[in-house]
Design a protein around this motif. Structure first.
Motif, mmCIF file in Angstrom:
data_model
loop_
_atom_site.group_PDB
_atom_site.id
_atom_site.type_symbol
_atom_site.label_atom_id
_atom_site.label_comp_id
_atom_site.label_asym_id
_atom_site.label_seq_id
_atom_site.Cartn_x
_atom_site.Cartn_y
_atom_site.Cartn_z
ATOM 1 N N VAL A 351 13.114 51.848 55.191
ATOM 2 C CA VAL A 351 13.650 53.313 55.469
ATOM 3 C C VAL A 351 15.078 53.385 54.677
ATOM 4 N N VAL A 352 15.960 52.296 54.886
ATOM 5 C CA VAL A 352 17.281 52.258 54.427
ATOM 6 C C VAL A 352 17.185 52.431 53.152
ATOM 7 N N LEU A 353 16.613 51.561 52.262
ATOM 8 C CA LEU A 353 16.412 51.528 51.048
ATOM 9 C C LEU A 353 15.981 52.726 50.348
ATOM 10 N N ALA A 354 14.946 53.269 50.927
ATOM 11 C CA ALA A 354 14.202 54.456 50.327
ATOM 12 C C ALA A 354 15.000 55.648 50.450
ATOM 13 N N LEU A 355 15.843 55.940 51.580
ATOM 14 C CA LEU A 355 16.815 56.920 51.822
ATOM 15 C C LEU A 355 17.932 56.728 50.834
ATOM 16 N N VAL A 356 18.536 55.797 50.924
ATOM 17 C CA VAL A 356 20.096 55.694 50.462
ATOM 18 C C VAL A 356 19.807 55.411 48.654
ATOM 19 N N MET A 357 18.952 54.738 48.329
ATOM 20 C CA MET A 357 18.598 54.303 46.831
ATOM 21 C C MET A 357 17.465 55.461 46.430
ATOM 22 N N GLY A 358 16.407 55.376 47.191
ATOM 23 C CA GLY A 358 15.429 56.118 46.314
ATOM 24 C C GLY A 358 15.620 57.683 46.629
ATOM 25 N N LYS A 359 16.225 58.246 47.370
ATOM 26 C CA LYS A 359 16.524 59.623 47.318
ATOM 27 C C LYS A 359 17.209 60.147 46.034
ATOM 28 N N PRO A 360 18.534 59.639 45.838
ATOM 29 C CA PRO A 360 19.454 60.026 44.714
ATOM 30 C C PRO A 360 18.628 59.619 43.594
#
Length: 451
Positions: A351-360
């Motif tokens: 969840v953390v990597l997907a939101l912090v890295m994946g989103k941008p």
């Protein structure tokens, strides 16, 4: 020429644009302020759930609350009524905002919608792939949609902290992206997080829809008249197995975007009513009631229902429903999350990597491809730096992400691990977004003025 006459001479497109931006400005202001209230509610929930009084926190939301008439009683926990009933009002506002944007806003035509649509789809697909790559077990994989959502209130609230240094079109792009995110989230909930369907409930839901259409057909404009059909639709979807909050989206999309047809224009009706009231000294109290009723009706019909009802409900949702949802769902007991058990660590990390890295990454890459392929252009005053800012802030998931997590995980430990990931990621995304925004504002001030 007075102001009213001057507005009548404006092209219809310009009048619609002014109306849309006026509504948008009010929407953004409420979202910016409510983001702070939402943050406070989440902080209270976290502190409460990790304090010596943590037992009372969990006991409160599991306390039964019964609603019924006579022998027909529905008894559920307070948590159920917040997540499944009150959040239907939140989805009603979401549905009306989508309907309005499709009619006269950022989604009114493909040319306007192409950039935020591409950015939103990229911001959904890349986080989902990152999460799925880290969580291959079926029970963990059910949370693939948790990092796909963007929290409008938090994201706009953080953007507001950057002040006037951020161009208005960047705010519009973020809002349009978040709205499309909401559309995708609604479709995901309907398609992937509904249980085994009991099709007998569709008859009840269909009855609710027919009641709404019937009231619209006979010209009933009062929002209160639609509470009963909305409740029937909600009960039908609950019986069917589709998440009942989707009743709000259905009602929102059915809300008319044009004022109702009256025998005379609302302004003419209001003028006549005011003229009649000016002679109130010669009228009995019974005779005054007529002009007052006409004045209220004229006031109601000046705005189309989709705008009027949304404006009435939005503050209640922003400052009531959403903070209450945060208070009931953000209370993760940190010491109670065992990250070594049943893949919980992978869920949190995903969840953390997907939101912090994946989103941008998803937002920027998809936007670049859309522009490169000639499908759209960057709006005026929007630079690639601004697109990066939108991507970073899109990593603030919170409300919708937590909501999807409650649907995805039956295991309490995995649910708390997902919530912990959402909270951490939203905090990191907000800090990164603020840092990037302040850096860009500082660079803009350092540029020499044009000769």
């Amino acid at each position: 020429m007075n102001r009213q006459d001057s507005r009548q001479t404006l092209p219809r497109a310009q009048v619609l644009a002014e109306r849309a931006f006026s509504t948008l400005e009010r929407f953004l202001h409420i979202e910016a302020v409510s983001g702070i209230v939402l943050l406070v509610a989440a902080a209270i929930a976290l502190i409460w759930a990790n304090s010596p009084a943590a037992g009372s926190y969990h006991a409160l939301w599991h306390a039964p609350l019964s609603i019924g008439l006579g022998s027909h009683v529905v008894s559920q926990s307070l948590h159920f009524w917040i997540n499944d009933a009150l959040m239907a009002v939140f989805f009603l506002v979401v549905g009306m905002e989508i309907r309005r944007e499709i009619h006269e806003g950022a989604l009114a035509n493909l040319q306007l919608a192409a950039l935020p649509l591409a950015a939103a789809l990229g911001g959904v697909m890349v986080p989902a792939l990152i999460y799925a790559a880290l969580n291959t077990e079926p029970t963990q994989l059910r949370g693939w949609a948790v990092p796909t959502a963007t929290d409008i209130a938090f994201a706009v609230g953080v953007l507001a902290l950057l002040g006037r240094s951020i161009p208005g079109n960047v705010r519009v792009l973020l809002l349009a992206l978040a709205i499309i995110d909401d559309i995708v989230a609604v479709l995901i909930i309907a398609a992937f997080y509904s249980g085994g369907l009991d099709f007998s409930g569709l008859l009840v839901a269909g009855l609710g829809v027919l009641m709404v259409l019937g009231l619209q057909l006979i010209g009933i404009g009062s929002a209160w008249a639609y509470v009963l059909p909305g409740a029937v639709l909600w009960l039908g979807l609950l019986q069917t197995g589709v998440h009942p909050t989707l009743a709000g989206v259905v009602l929102g999309l059915m809300t008319p975007v044009l004022p109702g047809r009256l025998r005379e224009q609302p302004l003419e009706m209001a003028t006549r009513a005011v003229h009649d009231l000016s002679a109130a000294n010669d009228l009995s109290p019974h005779e005054v009631a007529g002009p007052l009723k006409e004045l209220r009706q004229a006031q109601r019909e000046v705005l189309p229902p989709v705008t009027r009802v949304q404006m009435a409900l939005h503050p209640w949702v922003a400052f009531g429903v959403m903070p209450l949802f945060a208070l009931a769902n953000a209370g993760v007991t940190i010491g109670g999350v065992d990250l070594s058990l049943d893949g919980a660590q992978a869920v949190t990390l995903g969840v953390v990597l997907a939101l912090v890295m994946g989103k941008p990454v998803g937002v920027v890459v998809a936007s670049w491809l859309a522009v490169r392929l000639g499908w759209c252009r960057l709006p005026p005053e929007v630079t690639w730096s601004g697109v990066c800012l939108v991507g970073l802030l899109a990593g603030i998931g919170f409300t919708m992400s937590i909501f999807i997590a409650t649907l995805a995980f039956d295991d309490a430990n995995l649910l708390n691990a997902a919530k912990l990931g959402v909270l951490l990621a939203s905090l990191v995304a907000a800090v990164l977004g603020l840092t990037w925004g302040f850096l860009q504002a500082w660079r803009a001030r350092q540029r020499p003025p044009l000769a």
